[in-house]
Design an enzyme around this catalytic site. Structure first.
Site, PDB file in Angstrom:
ATOM      1  CD  GLU A   1      -2.913   1.159   2.233  1.00 33.23           C
ATOM      2  OE1 GLU A   1      -2.581   0.726   3.279  1.00 33.23           O
ATOM      3  OE2 GLU A   1      -3.871   2.112   2.102  1.00 33.23           O
TER       4      GLU A   1
ATOM      5  CB  CYS B   1      -7.183   3.041   4.125  1.00 33.37           C
ATOM      6  SG  CYS B   1      -7.646   1.997   5.793  1.00 33.37           S
TER       7      CYS B   1
ATOM      8  CG  ASN C   1      -8.989  -2.465   2.606  1.00 35.34           C
ATOM      9  OD1 ASN C   1      -8.415  -3.691   2.801  1.00 35.34           O
ATOM     10  ND2 ASN C   1      -8.706  -1.481   3.468  1.00 35.34           N
ATOM     11  CD  GLU C   2      -9.318  -2.663   7.738  1.00 41.78           C
ATOM     12  OE1 GLU C   2      -9.257  -1.486   8.037  1.00 41.78           O
ATOM     13  OE2 GLU C   2      -8.319  -3.147   8.141  1.00 41.78           O
TER      14      GLU C   2
HETATM   15  O1  AHR Z   1      -2.061  -1.189   6.801  1.00 40.95           O
HETATM   16  C1  AHR Z   1      -2.520   0.074   7.203  1.00 40.95           C
HETATM   17  C2  AHR Z   1      -3.888   0.224   7.202  1.00 40.95           C
HETATM   18  O2  AHR Z   1      -4.601  -0.893   7.992  1.00 40.95           O
HETATM   19  C3  AHR Z   1      -4.756  -0.484   5.945  1.00 40.95           C
HETATM   20  O3  AHR Z   1      -4.629   0.792   4.917  1.00 40.95           O
HETATM   21  C4  AHR Z   1      -6.110  -0.755   6.087  1.00 40.95           C
HETATM   22  O4  AHR Z   1      -6.599  -1.865   5.531  1.00 40.95           O
HETATM   23  C5  AHR Z   1      -5.861  -1.201   7.671  1.00 40.95           C
HETATM   24  O5  AHR Z   1      -6.830  -0.785   8.382  1.00 40.95           O
END
Ligand code: AHR
Length: 664
Positions: free
Chosen positions: A50, A247, A383-384
């Site tokens: 990321e 994220c 994602n989340e």
């Molecule tokens: O890894 C950092 C963040 O942690 C990521 O962007 C997210 O998916 C998680 O909350």
């Protein structure tokens, strides 16, 4: 190492199974060789990328110029220091990056026009290496104009600031790309790139997309990746490569979600995007953190191929980050009946990766230099995400992808937590929707890791498989890299390995961090502008990747799995088969050395196991890690493990991760 408070230290010490070594026979680990267990997926140990902590621009993407297209939104000259007569204009040659600069005669022979670029925390260059400068330029009036390019050290006490320089003569009123090779005489970690309007008449010149790359990139690709960082990925032997997050997949609002279509095609025309990690933590705020998309989806697929990983792109499901938005906020969530463009993005991505060269998106891939398909097999949607908002959006994605590409395996999410209400709601929903894998995230403290050795032992064997998509041990009050956290990750991973029939992928997160630009710790690989180091957690991941094996083997102590459970003295263990070899992984999380006995069942009468060696990760100080100054403080070391028989005795030192290698 940071100073630890007494309370923090006490909490840490309580977490480590302590006490005098019990009077006990060596722990007998029974390893069953009668028949190999589940096949271990090649994707089991992978990497998660990321653009957080300056992982892309300022990190893996080797571009040294910040704001190379003058597109930073509040100030197009952010990252630049302009002098003399510099004008920012917005009718440039690249539709999606319209800004450029015009340099004109400052009006006096003793004055100068030009600009300095500060790079990312400075520009790092190495003595006698080649750097490729390039710029798009024109002389609006026709004719010609000269620019002088320097790599310079404005803080220098030397007679001159520059450590190398050259000139380019720009000719004609058409935009063209010009190149110059620069070879600095000194190594500097915080140089600037300086451009002067030069020559006798100082004719007005326009400049766009100013770029400086080391020539020595990963695989020598012009405009490529930083070699030491890409190598650190390759050395992990990752089986799967998840990108681009995290994220940033979701965006703070839908307009700023990661848009893969903007990240492909000529780099000059990839539009800038916001990066939420600029402002997510006001206590670590980075006003100049954007995504140039120079490292885009083509480069991610290419890197996956280079390092032998299955690419696993994650796309927006039409929900902007749910931590940052509720449904009442503007541009937060796309209504279910308006999801078509998001779904089309997913279908088009599969075509981009796998489609024939005469398909719309396959032709973009081919034009970029890769006519052969990338053979993408997996895609993640969301994602989340959580709540009913997520399954109701995921469902139409699954239907559309299954209809068009039934061979693609789809990853859904179980939300941001490793347990709890949303987790309990989402797993059954993922089953109902027929997701192939479910992404679980856990950034958790010592206690959690010590208690989860058996996490997957009782997971249902049918239905979606597990993708442990983001995890790391985050000690309370000690959220930075240190050996003991990596040891608990190693302990937890024995449970992943033992349950390789259920867990098909696992990726530690985050991957990269610039020492001057991080928002989130711990991370796997750290760097400054010139150097990098691999953490103890990196070595844990590397050891698991290297000694992955092909099949699990049943390993028990007193008839039960070795999961750090009560009475097991802080031991965690697993075993795998690899052709004629067996690897036994034992993590001793207790603070005393222990004798163990590896006892092999299922050998023929005259057969025995031969110990061929071992490799071990340990550290006399549990609360330190590698660093730029001491990059190899904690590295795996070979230990002697000899002998042959059906039963072999060995020692596992306090707080250590050992791999025993045997041959049948
Ligand atoms: O890894 C950092 C963040 O942690 C990521 O962007 C997210 O998916 C998680 O909350």
């Amino acid at each position: 190492m940071k100073n630890l408070s007494i309370l923090t230290l006490a909490a840490i010490l309580l977490a480590i199974p302590a006490g005098a070594q019990p009077e006990k026979q060596p722990g007998k680990l029974d390893i069953d060789l009668k028949k190999p267990g589940a096949a271990i997926q090649p994707t089991l140990y992978g990497i998660f990328f990321e653009d957080i902590n300056y992982a892309a621009d300022g990190g893996l993407y080797a571009e040294l110029v910040k704001n190379h297209s003058f597109e930073f939104p509040v100030d197009p000259l952010q990252g630049w220091k302009a002098f003399g007569k510099v004008e920012v204009r917005d009718d440039g040659p690249f539709e999606r990056n319209p800004h450029y600069v015009r340099l004109s005669d400052p009006g006096h022979p003793h004055k100068w026009t030009g600009l300095d670029n500060e790079g990312f925390f400075g520009i790092g260059v190495k003595a006698r290496e080649t750097y490729d400068f390039s710029v798009w330029a024109r002389v609006p009036s026709g004719g010609s104009s000269t620019i002088r390019i320097e790599i310079a050290n404005p803080a220098s006490m030397d007679e001159v600031h520059f450590i190398c320089q050259g000139t380019i003569t720009v000719k004609g009123s058409e935009w063209k790309r010009y190149e110059l090779k620069l070879k600095p005489e000194q190594t500097l970690d915080k140089a600037v790139l300086r451009i002067f309007l030069w020559g006798e008449d100082r004719t007005t010149v326009d400049l766009e997309h100013v770029s400086l790359f080391p020539a020595d990139t990963w695989k020598g690709r012009p405009g490529g990746l930083r070699k030491d960082l890409a190598q650190a990925l390759a050395d992990l032997h990752p089986g799967v490569f998840r990108f681009p997050g995290g994220c940033i997949v979701e965006g703070t609002d839908l307009a700023t979600r990661y848009n893969w279509k903007n990240s492909v095609g000529p780099v000059e025309n990839r539009p800038l995007n916001e990066n939420r990690w600029e402002y997510t933590f006001p206590h670590r705020f980075y006003p100049d953190y954007f995504q140039s998309y120079g490292l885009g989806f083509y480069e991610f697929f290419q890197l996956s191929e280079d390092i032998g990983s299955e690419p696993l792109p994650i796309l927006s499901c039409g929900l902007a980050c749910q931590f940052q938005n509720d449904s009442t906020m503007p541009d937060a969530h796309c209504p279910v009946d308006e999801l078509e463009p998001f779904i089309q993005d997913a279908l088009d991505l599969i075509e981009f990766a796998n489609g024939p060269v005469d398909s719309k998106w396959g032709s973009v891939r081919a034009e970029m230099g890769h006519p052969a398909p990338f053979n993408m097999k997996f895609i993640g949607i969301g994602n989340e995400q959580w709540d009913t908002l997520y399954p109701e959006r995921l469902e139409p994605f699954i239907k559309a992808i299954r209809a068009a590409y039934p061979e693609i395996r789809i990853v859904g999410s179980s939300g941001p937590n490793s347990e709890g209400e949303q987790f309990d709601y989402l797993w059954p929903e993922m089953r109902r929707l027929g997701a192939d894998l479910v992404d679980e995230h856990f950034y958790r403290p010592y206690k959690w890791f010590l208690s989860q050795g058996d996490r997957y032992d009782n997971y249902p064997r049918k239905g979606p498989k597990v993708f442990a998509g983001e995890y790391a041990c985050h000690a309370k009050g000690m959220k930075w890299n240190h050996f003991y956290a990596s040891l608990l990750e190693a302990a937890f991973m024995t449970g992943i390995e033992r349950n390789a029939d259920v867990v098909h992928m696992a990726t530690y997160a985050p991957l990269f961090a610039h020492v001057e630009g991080w928002q989130w710790r711990p991370d796997l690989i750290w760097y400054d502008n010139l150097h990098s180091f691999r953490t103890a957690s990196w070595h844990v991941q590397q050891l698991y990747g290297q000694y992955r094996g092909s099949n699990t083997l049943k390993l028990t102590m007193d008839g039960v799995n070795v999961t750090g459970a009560e009475g097991q003295q802080g031991l965690f263990a697993s075993a795998v088969l690899d052709g004629g070899k067996v690897y036994v992984k034992v993590v001793n999380t207790s603070d005393y050395d222990q004798e163990i006995c590896l006892n092999f069942n299922g050998l023929k009468k005259n057969e025995s196991m031969k110990a061929v060696g071992g490799v071990r990760l340990s550290s006399p100080n549990l609360y330190v890690d590698n660093s730029l100054e001491d990059p190899e403080r904690i590295i795996p070391e070979a230990f002697e493990f000899k002998g042959a028989g059906k039963s072999l005795e060995a020692k596992v030192p306090a707080c250590s991760f050992s791999i025993f290698i045997l041959e049948r």
